[in-house]
Motif scaffolding. Structure first.
Motif, mmCIF file in Angstrom:
data_model
loop_
_atom_site.group_PDB
_atom_site.id
_atom_site.type_symbol
_atom_site.label_atom_id
_atom_site.label_comp_id
_atom_site.label_asym_id
_atom_site.label_seq_id
_atom_site.Cartn_x
_atom_site.Cartn_y
_atom_site.Cartn_z
ATOM 1 N N HIS A 226 0.806 -1.221 0.000
ATOM 2 C CA HIS A 226 0.000 0.000 0.000
ATOM 3 C C HIS A 226 0.837 1.268 0.000
ATOM 4 O O HIS A 226 0.266 2.365 -0.050
ATOM 5 C CB HIS A 226 -0.857 0.016 1.268
ATOM 6 C CG HIS A 226 -0.034 0.170 2.508
ATOM 7 N ND1 HIS A 226 0.697 -0.869 3.042
ATOM 8 C CD2 HIS A 226 0.217 1.244 3.298
ATOM 9 C CE1 HIS A 226 1.348 -0.446 4.108
ATOM 10 N NE2 HIS A 226 1.073 0.839 4.285
ATOM 11 N N VAL A 227 2.164 1.162 0.054
ATOM 12 C CA VAL A 227 2.980 2.328 0.405
ATOM 13 C C VAL A 227 2.920 3.440 -0.640
ATOM 14 O O VAL A 227 3.181 4.613 -0.319
ATOM 15 C CB VAL A 227 4.439 1.896 0.663
ATOM 16 C CG1 VAL A 227 4.531 1.028 1.901
ATOM 17 C CG2 VAL A 227 4.995 1.142 -0.535
ATOM 18 N N PRO A 230 -0.595 6.484 -0.021
ATOM 19 C CA PRO A 230 -0.640 7.801 0.641
ATOM 20 C C PRO A 230 0.207 8.845 -0.062
ATOM 21 O O PRO A 230 -0.127 10.034 -0.034
ATOM 22 C CB PRO A 230 -0.106 7.496 2.052
ATOM 23 C CG PRO A 230 0.627 6.208 1.930
ATOM 24 C CD PRO A 230 -0.072 5.438 0.867
ATOM 25 N N GLU A 231 1.299 8.428 -0.712
ATOM 26 C CA GLU A 231 2.123 9.392 -1.438
ATOM 27 C C GLU A 231 1.373 9.929 -2.657
ATOM 28 O O GLU A 231 1.311 11.134 -2.898
ATOM 29 C CB GLU A 231 3.427 8.715 -1.896
ATOM 30 C CG GLU A 231 4.209 8.009 -0.801
ATOM 31 C CD GLU A 231 4.833 8.975 0.180
ATOM 32 O OE1 GLU A 231 4.999 10.161 -0.167
ATOM 33 O OE2 GLU A 231 5.158 8.554 1.302
ATOM 34 N N GLY A 284 -4.401 0.249 8.262
ATOM 35 C CA GLY A 284 -4.768 1.467 7.565
ATOM 36 C C GLY A 284 -5.354 2.514 8.494
ATOM 37 O O GLY A 284 -4.935 3.679 8.482
ATOM 38 N N LEU A 287 -2.736 3.981 11.039
ATOM 39 C CA LEU A 287 -1.821 4.975 10.486
ATOM 40 C C LEU A 287 -2.538 6.277 10.143
ATOM 41 O O LEU A 287 -1.920 7.344 10.147
ATOM 42 C CB LEU A 287 -1.128 4.416 9.244
ATOM 43 C CG LEU A 287 -0.255 3.181 9.471
ATOM 44 C CD1 LEU A 287 0.388 2.728 8.167
ATOM 45 C CD2 LEU A 287 0.809 3.441 10.523
ATOM 46 N N GLN A 291 -1.886 11.263 10.993
ATOM 47 C CA GLN A 291 -1.448 12.047 9.844
ATOM 48 C C GLN A 291 -1.909 13.505 9.974
ATOM 49 O O GLN A 291 -2.995 13.778 10.460
ATOM 50 C CB GLN A 291 -2.007 11.442 8.561
ATOM 51 C CG GLN A 291 -1.602 10.008 8.316
ATOM 52 C CD GLN A 291 -0.113 9.839 8.171
ATOM 53 O OE1 GLN A 291 0.553 10.650 7.517
ATOM 54 N NE2 GLN A 291 0.431 8.795 8.767
ATOM 55 N N ARG A 296 -3.674 12.490 3.126
ATOM 56 C CA ARG A 296 -3.017 11.263 3.606
ATOM 57 C C ARG A 296 -3.921 10.520 4.592
ATOM 58 O O ARG A 296 -3.940 9.284 4.623
ATOM 59 C CB ARG A 296 -1.671 11.590 4.246
ATOM 60 C CG ARG A 296 -0.597 11.994 3.253
ATOM 61 C CD ARG A 296 0.716 12.317 3.952
ATOM 62 N NE ARG A 296 1.342 11.123 4.484
ATOM 63 C CZ ARG A 296 2.225 10.370 3.829
ATOM 64 N NH1 ARG A 296 2.572 10.690 2.593
ATOM 65 N NH2 ARG A 296 2.759 9.315 4.389
ATOM 66 N N TYR A 300 -5.032 6.603 3.821
ATOM 67 C CA TYR A 300 -4.932 5.463 4.738
ATOM 68 C C TYR A 300 -6.312 4.905 5.069
ATOM 69 O O TYR A 300 -6.463 3.706 5.308
ATOM 70 C CB TYR A 300 -4.189 5.863 6.012
ATOM 71 C CG TYR A 300 -2.695 5.871 5.853
ATOM 72 C CD1 TYR A 300 -2.002 4.691 5.592
ATOM 73 C CD2 TYR A 300 -1.966 7.047 5.948
ATOM 74 C CE1 TYR A 300 -0.629 4.688 5.441
ATOM 75 C CE2 TYR A 300 -0.590 7.062 5.798
ATOM 76 C CZ TYR A 300 0.075 5.875 5.543
ATOM 77 O OH TYR A 300 1.438 5.877 5.385
ATOM 78 N N CYS A 605 5.644 11.558 10.153
ATOM 79 C CA CYS A 605 4.458 10.726 9.932
ATOM 80 C C CYS A 605 4.585 9.835 8.703
ATOM 81 O O CYS A 605 3.578 9.371 8.165
ATOM 82 C CB CYS A 605 3.215 11.615 9.801
ATOM 83 S SG CYS A 605 2.855 12.593 11.256
ATOM 84 N N ASP A 607 5.175 6.603 6.271
ATOM 85 C CA ASP A 607 4.700 5.231 6.424
ATOM 86 C C ASP A 607 5.790 4.371 7.066
ATOM 87 O O ASP A 607 6.943 4.374 6.607
ATOM 88 C CB ASP A 607 4.328 4.654 5.061
ATOM 89 C CG ASP A 607 3.624 3.318 5.175
ATOM 90 O OD1 ASP A 607 4.320 2.306 5.343
ATOM 91 O OD2 ASP A 607 2.389 3.287 5.099
ATOM 92 N N THR A 610 7.518 2.023 4.670
ATOM 93 C CA THR A 610 8.413 2.712 3.733
ATOM 94 C C THR A 610 9.748 3.003 4.385
ATOM 95 O O THR A 610 10.813 2.696 3.838
ATOM 96 C CB THR A 610 7.769 4.022 3.250
ATOM 97 O OG1 THR A 610 6.563 3.715 2.551
ATOM 98 C CG2 THR A 610 8.706 4.783 2.326
#
Length: 671
Positions: A226-227, A230-231, A284, A287, A291, A296, A300, A605, A607, A610
């Motif tokens: 999933h990384v 959010p980016e 999910g 996290l 944030q 973001r 998540y 914050c 991941d 990551t």
């Protein structure tokens, strides 16, 4: 099929016109939006018809290539995903024009064209009945979304997010290519018709599902792949983020479901999918709790909701293997209904987040506050989306999650013993996920819309225009409609569920509707009651009262900095619930001495997977490969020598290790 082909043609044609007129931003965006709206409207009509229609005969395109013929077709499973694709894309296209026009110094024809190409590529993936067309559509989808994510490429974090997405997408497509080649080798062809006849044993099924889990799981945002999500969601324009969360990640689930139609279900499918779903949902939402960036948080939350959908599919397959029709129906309709619910809810939330960014200039919730007074349309609409996405009554997210609770509880009572205990434990975990989701979105709404402005940006925020507000209000109305009339949605999902889990499940749609009918009536009554209460309060307070200063707890001069921030609101839960490896990385420089000159506090914050797994892994291998730079001589003759060496090595490999090579090379030698 004719309407769907017309829809794809309108999307591609209007995208081409937007490129041709790129020097005139208003004209190019207008042409692109008109074509996108027309194409999506036509496609939506065809998709709704396809939900209940008999699967149409595939359109066959013959060509002189090893693949033979290329096929397009429509069945209820494809139609189920086409409905949110065309519905959400229509609203996102209208919203996106006004959103992009704020970038006055940019050519807007290219992003308009890439958006239309993205929608057409997703439609092609869903209509493909041949591996070659599927992979072509998949690559177009990845490339067009990459270009849209990198729209604001002047920022370093945007370029980084776009490249992470592209690398993840191409790593995944390698697994999909291997999966299709493996299927084609056993099926004798690359059409879906041939795949459906594969006599897959346990070993082959496990290999195919493992490749599909990586290839499709990356696009779906399943943990631990999933990384990128959010980016990319934070970097992309908000209408693209809405489409990515509402539709693109669902295409990963579509791929997994399409593969299951080719294979015989195994008993381990259900528990495995349920476990994957629980891990994704729990990680999910955990996290999302800390944030700062609004988008973001929503990204998540999408990881969490994909986990909930996967859990529902796991419940359905689990019930099927256990012979429990009620458990299978509850899991299947809960998962499929949540797909539609999530498209509406998350589309609403991302478009609202874009409106906040458009009106205030920031996505940082610690710099916002007090926006409810300044954004009278976006604020209430985003509150509706927050209640829905948290799975709370009286909105639609609660109904699909209720079906999952019913499936787990009913299955636990039927199965008994270890399996029953596992089902009841999952009820508790799902309730925990729901509680954390409520905390997460109370935090988001409170920090962004309530209290006092924490910065000049929020102090001078303004509401978005009609063309941005109207799609937001429309999605809020769709969420309310799904909460009040879930039986109609379930009727539309009957044929897709039957295609996935057996023809007997179509009749269970009415049963699932009966389970939800009392809740739907209660939801409608609550909504009407809240609206009436709001109208009464509005009437009672129609005369402005003289302003009275709020009691400041004894402080002589309260400031906005004395409010709870988003971090302080969730600090207790994050500090007590999450392991240190999953929490934010804190960097403190406490004050020293009696009159300290400086002090600082910073929370990273990023991941945790990551920063703790992927980044060290790729950095390690990048350092190793950097030692091979001496091979880059820059001389043509050296590169020709490399090609010759590789060609000779390849021929040697084929000569010595291909079947019959020993006889072919040495058979003439007599002993």
């Amino acid at each position: 099929m004719d309407l769907l082909l017309l829809a794809l043609g309108l999307l591609l044609g209007s995208g081409a016109l937007a490129l041709l007129t790129l020097s005139r931003p208003r004209l190019s965006t207008a042409l692109g939006v008109l074509g996108a709206a027309a194409g999506c409207a036509v496609g939506l009509v065809a998709a709704v018809r396809g939900l209940t229609a008999i699967p149409e005969a595939a359109i066959r395109l013959t060509w002189k290539a090893p693949a033979g013929e290329l096929l397009l077709g429509l069945d209820p499973l494809s139609a189920m995903f086409l409905v949110p694709l065309f519905g959400l894309s229509l609203l996102a296209a209208v919203y996106g024009r006004e959103y992009l026009l704020a970038y006055k110094d940019r050519w807007l024809g290219p992003p308009t064209a890439w958006f239309n190409l993205l929608v057409a590529a997703m439609g092609l993936v869903l209509l493909a009945r041949h591996a070659v067309i599927f992979l072509v559509g998949w690559e177009l989808l990845s490339l067009s979304s990459f270009l849209l994510i990198g729209f604001d490429h002047g920022k370093g974090e945007v370029r980084r997010a776009a490249w992470i997405y592209l690398l993840a997408a191409h790593a995944a497509v390698l697994c999909l290519l291997a999966m299709f080649l493996l299927l084609g080798d056993h099926a004798g062809g690359l059409s879906f018709e041939a795949f459906a006849r594969v006599p897959a044993g346990a070993g082959l099924s496990a290999a195919l599902l493992a490749l599909a889990f990586v290839g499709f799981g990356v696009k779906a945002g399943l943990v631990p792949f999933h990384v990128w999500l959010p980016e990319a969601h934070a970097a992309a324009p908000s209408h693209v983020s809405a489409l990515m969360s509402g539709v693109i990640i669902k295409l990963g689930l579509y791929g997994l479901l399409r593969l299951t139609t080719f294979l015989t279900p195994a008993s381990w499918w259900g528990p495995t999918l349920a476990a994957i779903g629980f891990i994704g949902a729990m990680l999910g939402i955990s996290l999302a709790l800390y944030q700062r960036d609004i988008k973001r948080v929503l990204a998540y939350s999408s990881v969490e909701n994909v986990g909930i959908i996967t859990l529902g599919l796991g419940i359905a397959f689990w019930g099927r293997s256990q012979g429990s029709a009620a458990m299978m129906a509850a899991g299947a309709f809960g998962a499929l209904l949540h797909m539609w619910n999530h498209a509406a809810m998350k589309g609403l939330m991302f478009l609202s987040a874009g409106s906040v960014l458009h009106g205030s200039g920031t996505r940082d919730m610690e710099k916002l506050g007090g926006l409810l007074k300044r954004m009278p349309w976006t604020g209430p609409a985003m509150m509706i989306g927050a209640v829905a996405i948290a799975g709370l009554p009286p909105l639609n997210g609660f109904l699909s999650e209720f079906l999952l609770y019913r499936g787990l509880i009913g299955g636990g009572l039927e199965m008994g013993r270890a399996a029953g205990i596992a089902a009841f434990l999952q009820v508790g975990v799902l309730a925990l996920v729901g509680g954390l989701a409520s905390l997460c979105f109370v935090r988001l709404i409170g920090a962004v819309f309530l209290g006092e402005p924490r910065s000049e940006a929020s102090k001078h925020a303004h509401e978005s225009s009609f063309w941005m507000s109207a799609p937001i209000v429309a999605l809020a109305a769709i969420s309310l409609g799904l909460a009040a009339f879930p039986e109609r949605a379930l009727a539309g999902l009957a044929q897709p569920a039957a295609q996935l889990f057996g023809p007997g499940l179509a009749a269970s749609a009415a049963t699932a509707g009966e389970w939800l009918a009392p809740l739907a009536r209660t939801n409608a009554a609550l909504v009407v009651g809240l609206l009436l209460l709001g109208a009464v309060l509005r009437w009672l307070t129609r005369k402005p009262e003289a302003p009275v200063e709020t009691w400041g707890c004894g402080y002589l001069k309260p400031t906005a900095r004395m409010q709870y921030t988003g971090r302080s609101f969730s600090e207790l839960m994050v500090g007590r619930l999450l392991p240190s490896a999953l929490g934010p990385r804190l960097r403190r420089k406490p004050p020293a001495a009696l009159f300290p000159a400086q002090a600082s506090f910073e929370a990273d914050c990023a991941d945790p997977l990551t920063r703790g797994v992927y980044l060290p892994f790729f950095q390690r291998w990048a350092d190793r490969f950097s030692r091979l730079r001496w091979l880059q001589q820059g001389a043509l003759n050296i590169y020709l020598l490399y090609i010759l060496i590789v060609a000779v090595a390849g021929l040697a490999w084929l000569s010595f290790f291909s079947p019959g090579s020993a006889e072919g090379l040495w058979g003439h030698v007599q002993p």
